[in-house]
Design an enzyme around this catalytic site. Structure first.
Site, PDB file in Angstrom:
ATOM      1  N   THR A 202      -9.401  -7.552   0.245  1.00  0.00           N
ATOM      2  CA  THR A 202      -9.368  -8.493  -0.422  1.00  0.00           C
ATOM      3  C   THR A 202      -8.738  -9.480   1.176  1.00  0.00           C
ATOM      4  OG1 THR A 202      -8.605  -7.687  -2.372  1.00  0.00           O
ATOM      5  CG2 THR A 202      -7.755 -10.148  -2.060  1.00  0.00           C
ATOM      6  N   ARG A 230     -11.113  -3.358 -14.533  1.00  0.00           N
ATOM      7  CA  ARG A 230     -10.129  -3.191 -14.280  1.00  0.00           C
ATOM      8  C   ARG A 230      -9.949  -4.542 -13.407  1.00  0.00           C
ATOM      9  NH1 ARG A 230      -8.619  -4.125  -8.445  1.00  0.00           N
ATOM     10  NH2 ARG A 230      -6.550  -2.661  -7.917  1.00  0.00           N
ATOM     11  N   VAL A 231      -8.179  -5.073 -13.560  1.00  0.00           N
ATOM     12  CA  VAL A 231      -8.362  -6.254 -12.689  1.00  0.00           C
ATOM     13  C   VAL A 231      -7.099  -5.914 -11.305  1.00  0.00           C
ATOM     14  CG1 VAL A 231      -6.710  -8.219 -12.686  1.00  0.00           C
ATOM     15  CG2 VAL A 231      -8.363  -8.235 -14.393  1.00  0.00           C
ATOM     16  N   GLY A 232      -6.703  -5.949 -10.664  1.00  0.00           N
ATOM     17  CA  GLY A 232      -5.948  -5.781  -9.094  1.00  0.00           C
ATOM     18  C   GLY A 232      -5.008  -6.819  -8.983  1.00  0.00           C
ATOM     19  N   ASP A 233      -3.699  -6.644  -8.147  1.00  0.00           N
ATOM     20  CA  ASP A 233      -3.114  -7.480  -7.885  1.00  0.00           C
ATOM     21  C   ASP A 233      -3.522  -9.193  -7.461  1.00  0.00           C
ATOM     22  OD1 ASP A 233      -4.754  -6.273  -5.585  1.00  0.00           O
ATOM     23  OD2 ASP A 233      -2.563  -7.284  -3.738  1.00  0.00           O
ATOM     24  N   GLY A 254      -4.836  -4.575  -0.380  1.00  0.00           N
ATOM     25  CA  GLY A 254      -4.852  -3.349  -0.162  1.00  0.00           C
ATOM     26  C   GLY A 254      -4.701  -2.326  -1.600  1.00  0.00           C
ATOM     27  N   GLY A 256      -3.973  -2.147  -5.319  1.00  0.00           N
ATOM     28  CA  GLY A 256      -3.605  -3.423  -5.863  1.00  0.00           C
ATOM     29  C   GLY A 256      -2.235  -2.311  -7.302  1.00  0.00           C
TER      30      GLY A 256
END
Ligand code: ASP
Length: 342
Positions: A202, A230-233, A254, A256
């Site tokens: 990211t 899917r959603v990460g950080d 990295g 998430g």
């Protein structure tokens, strides 16, 4: 195209003290980049160096940190050779490029988009969510409709290269986010995976302007071949990014899921509030990830960057191979971060 290991135009020197130019000095746990009031920008990875150019153009002319971070991260968002952010990003397992982004200013205003498709600059949509709606987060189809209603144009973000890599991946459909650790656990010969070690990274960027105000931005296409939806950080305020104008700012890259579990960027800022230097705060957050999952921590990468109100910067990662890019009046460098594992 830059890669994390190429560090174009940058000497690979492991010590921040040696990297520090004249008039700046290394201090325990953080590289002193600028006195408060002097602009500074830092961002994740070596490709952050190019993104910093966009931010610096704003900061150097007295612009606002918020404008700087937006302009900065738009550069990798539009770069089709960067397969981890924006246009050209690797798709999810069903072939959709879905983008996550968030932005935060010096007044605790923030905006975020999650799982946004077909828009090259999700960061600008996130900013509009912040400025034009009573909400903080818009997701999926609603985020897309909001973007289109505000003049953004639709574009197919799946480039031929990323499509080819995805098709290759489909042959085995091996879903394994535990990668992105070059030279270490990932072995291309025994575990070939198209897209390989570059399948997530990211851009997180934090900056302080000449008025001493801090803002941040974070944008990504997330983990390659992730489950659809899917959603990460990265678009989660507090996890992928946090700004507290009294203390400083932090951002993450990295896996998430691990960053969300510890609300990583907020943790880093709170640790700085308690007096830790940026690098020390990032290190403590990484150690928290190790403590809560010692075995898992050996197989993933997580990294943080941080900036405090004094203009000091730092970064730290779980695995070797992470670097962060810093630009101020005194420095324009990619700095290899220290890591928990060697
Ligand atoms: N943090 C991103 C995510 O989990 C990926 C990355 O930074 O590598 O979506």
């Amino acid at each position: 195209m830059q890669t994390r290991r190429k560090f174009l135009g940058v000497s690979l020197i492991g010590s921040a003290a040696v990297l520090a130019p004249k008039n700046s000095f290394a201090i325990s746990g953080g590289l002193k980049e600028a006195a408060s009031g002097s602009p500074v920008v830092l961002s994740t990875w070596d490709f952050g160096k190019t993104a910093n150019v966009g931010a610096w153009n704003v900061l150097a002319t007295g612009g606002r940190a918020l404008d700087a971070v937006e302009a900065g991260v738009k550069i990798p968002e539009a770069d089709e050779t960067n397969q981890t952010i924006g246009y050209g990003g690797l798709p999810d397992r069903d072939g959709y490029v879905t983008l996550d982004a968030c932005i935060m200013d010096e007044h605790y205003n923030c905006g975020s988009v999650m799982c946004l498709q077909d828009i090259v600059h999700p960061i600008s949509v996130a900013r509009l969510v912040m400025e034009k709606t009573p909400h903080i987060i818009l997701a999926g189809e609603g985020a897309l409709q909001f973007a289109l209603a505000n003049g953004f144009k639709r574009k197919n973000l799946l480039t031929e290269k990323s499509k080819k890599d995805w098709k290759e991946w489909l042959k085995t459909s091996k879903y394994n986010p535990q990668i992105n650790i070059e030279n270490r656990l990932y072995d291309k010969k025994t575990d070939p995976m198209p897209g390989g070690p570059k399948n997530h990274d990211t851009i997180g960027m934090v900056a302080m302007d000449a008025n001493g105000n801090i803002s941040g931005a974070c944008t990504t296409s997330g983990l390659a071949y992730k489950m659809h939806g899917r959603v990460g950080d990265s678009p989660v305020i507090g996890a992928g990014l946090y700004v507290d104008n009294e203390v400083g700012a932090a951002s993450a890259s990295g896996v998430g899921e691990e960053v969300i579990r510890i609300v990583g960027s907020h943790l880093v800022v709170e640790l700085m509030r308690q007096g830790l230097k940026p690098e020390e705060a990032c290190k403590k957050a990484v150690e928290r990830i190790v403590q809560r999952g010692p075995e898992r921590s050996k197989t993933i990468q997580v990294a943080f960057i941080a900036l405090n109100k004094q203009g000091e910067v730092g970064g730290y990662s779980l695995q070797p191979g992470f670097s962060y890019s810093v630009r101020s009046n005194m420095i324009d460098q990619v700095i290899p971060a220290k890591s928990y594992y060697s």
